[in-house]
Design an enzyme around this catalytic site. Structure first.
Site, PDB file in Angstrom:
ATOM      1  N   PRO A  84     -21.610 109.968  91.582  1.00 32.94           N
ATOM      2  CA  PRO A  84     -21.851 110.267  90.167  1.00 32.94           C
ATOM      3  C   PRO A  84     -22.441 111.666  89.985  1.00 32.94           C
ATOM      4  O   PRO A  84     -23.432 112.025  90.618  1.00 32.94           O
ATOM      5  CB  PRO A  84     -22.846 109.178  89.753  1.00 32.94           C
ATOM      6  CG  PRO A  84     -22.477 108.020  90.624  1.00 32.94           C
ATOM      7  CD  PRO A  84     -22.116 108.634  91.949  1.00 32.94           C
ATOM      8  N   CYS A  85     -21.801 112.445  89.114  1.00 34.71           N
ATOM      9  CA  CYS A  85     -22.119 113.869  89.026  1.00 34.71           C
ATOM     10  C   CYS A  85     -23.053 114.224  87.876  1.00 34.71           C
ATOM     11  O   CYS A  85     -23.485 115.366  87.771  1.00 34.71           O
ATOM     12  CB  CYS A  85     -20.821 114.670  88.886  1.00 34.71           C
ATOM     13  SG  CYS A  85     -19.885 114.278  87.387  1.00 34.71           S
ATOM     14  N   GLN A  86     -23.362 113.266  86.988  1.00 35.84           N
ATOM     15  CA  GLN A  86     -24.103 113.618  85.782  1.00 35.84           C
ATOM     16  C   GLN A  86     -25.429 114.312  86.077  1.00 35.84           C
ATOM     17  O   GLN A  86     -25.861 115.204  85.361  1.00 35.84           O
ATOM     18  CB  GLN A  86     -24.370 112.364  84.931  1.00 35.84           C
ATOM     19  CG  GLN A  86     -23.140 111.759  84.322  1.00 35.84           C
ATOM     20  CD  GLN A  86     -22.465 110.760  85.238  1.00 35.84           C
ATOM     21  OE1 GLN A  86     -22.746 110.685  86.434  1.00 35.84           O
ATOM     22  NE2 GLN A  86     -21.557 109.974  84.688  1.00 35.84           N
TER      23      GLN A  86
END
Length: 362
Positions: A88-90
């Site tokens: 997950p890149c958020q």
């Protein structure tokens, strides 16, 4: 994507961690890689991943997965194993102004590293936002790969260069224990730049809040009377600064709000779209207004701009469609075409390894 080099088929088997709706898996399979398993913690991922990709989706937190659970999905034989994934890149994204090491997602790359370390696959790929490269946890990951005898390639990719109709930049890592490796350059594919017009012009017209009768994913958000006036006052590539003053939001009249001109905007037909985020279906969330119809782009249009096939299913037939869920799946996905580029880069690499082996024996 035009195939130039008649890639020889190799028995590459992959596991896709943080698989989401299957963008990376779909692309790898298009390239000719057999994806055996996808892993994600979000139950909404399971149906689209399995239905569209003919692969099993394991709903489990990667922090709780044992390597033996994953290894069991690699079929025995003369196969080359690939561990792929996009943590997950958020927390590393420029859109997230509150990211910090206290966010548990910050450390998921270490879990990806743990899986690679325990399984020891021949090939590894990781995709994320460019901002990840600015943090120690990324350099730690690259150091691990090099110390584990992987040849490593790392670069920031402009998706537009590979024929994806979207202004999206991604950090792509390829690693191999078999020899030097790199991502194939855009020129290898001879793919011209794609625009919003190329991607969306032939889709049926919709009003705000409408649903296409033949494709329920081609549906749009409703607009309030005020936002309907705003989008009618908007032109492709323009900003809210072009509106009559009575339509401008109060927050944008303040000094602090004048630096956000890209919200409440229309896309331009003859350019690539802006980066598709998880909120792309909302007119006020970015430059997500349709170029000429008075609405935000539909769920289907967002998926197509992410290079998903136009028939890709995200929900079971006759089940309710929750826009936030589909928006999350689409916005968080690896563009399918980028997944295909990654897959074809691996196969090209294996061809080179084989050719070098034969040459050394001659």
């Amino acid at each position: 994507m035009k195939k130039r080099d008649d890639l020889k088929k190799h028995n590459v088997q992959a596991i896709d961690l943080f698989c989401g709706a299957g963008g990376l898996t779909c692309g790898l399979k298009k390239a000719g890689i057999k994806v055996r398993l996808g892993v994600d913690v979000d139950p909404v991922c399971k149906y689209p991943y399995e239905y569209n990709n003919n692969a099993k989706c394991l709903l489990k937190d990667v922090r709780e997965i044992k390597s033996s659970e994953l290894s069991a999905h690699f079929k025995e034989g003369q196969s080359i194993r690939l561990i792929a994934g996009c943590a997950p890149c958020q927390t590393f994204s420029t859109y997230n102004q509150k990211a910090s090491e206290t966010d548990s997602r910050w450390w998921l790359l270490r879990e990806f590293k743990r899986v690679v370390e325990e399984i020891g696959p021949e090939l590894v790929t990781m995709e994320n936002v460019p901002g990840l490269a600015e943090h120690d946890v990324f350099e730690e990951f690259l150091d691990f790969l090099r110390n584990a005898k992987y040849e490593v390639s790392s670069q920031v990719v402009r998706c537009e260069d590979y024929g994806i109709p979207q202004q999206r930049e991604r950090l792509v890592v390829l690693a191999s224990r078999l020899g030097p490796i790199s991502l194939l350059p855009p020129a290898h594919f001879r793919k011209r730049t794609q625009t919003v017009r190329d991607a969306l012009e032939t889709l049926p017209a919709l009003a705000a809040g409408a649903i296409d009768e033949f494709d329920p994913i081609h549906q749009t958000s409703e607009l309030s009377p005020l936002n309907l006036k705003r989008i009618r006052a908007s032109s492709p590539g323009g900003t809210w600064r072009d509106w009559p003053k009575k339509l401008v939001a109060k927050c944008h009249k303040k000094k602090s709000g004048k630096t956000y001109p890209s919200v409440y905007g229309r896309m331009s037909w003859d350019k690539a779209s802006p980066t598709i985020t998880t909120q792309f279906f909302g007119f006020g969330n970015g430059r997500f207004g349709h170029p000429e119809q008075d609405r935000a782009i539909s769920l289907r249009e967002g998926a197509i701009l992410q290079s998903f096939p136009p028939t890709y299913r995200f929900t079971p037939p006759n089940k309710p469609i929750h826009m936030k869920n589909i928006g999350r799946l689409v916005g968080n996905a690896v563009p399918v075409r980028l997944g295909e580029v990654i897959g074809r880069s691996f196969l090209h690499h294996l061809n080179q390894v084989e050719a070098n082996t034969l040459a050394s024996k001659a």
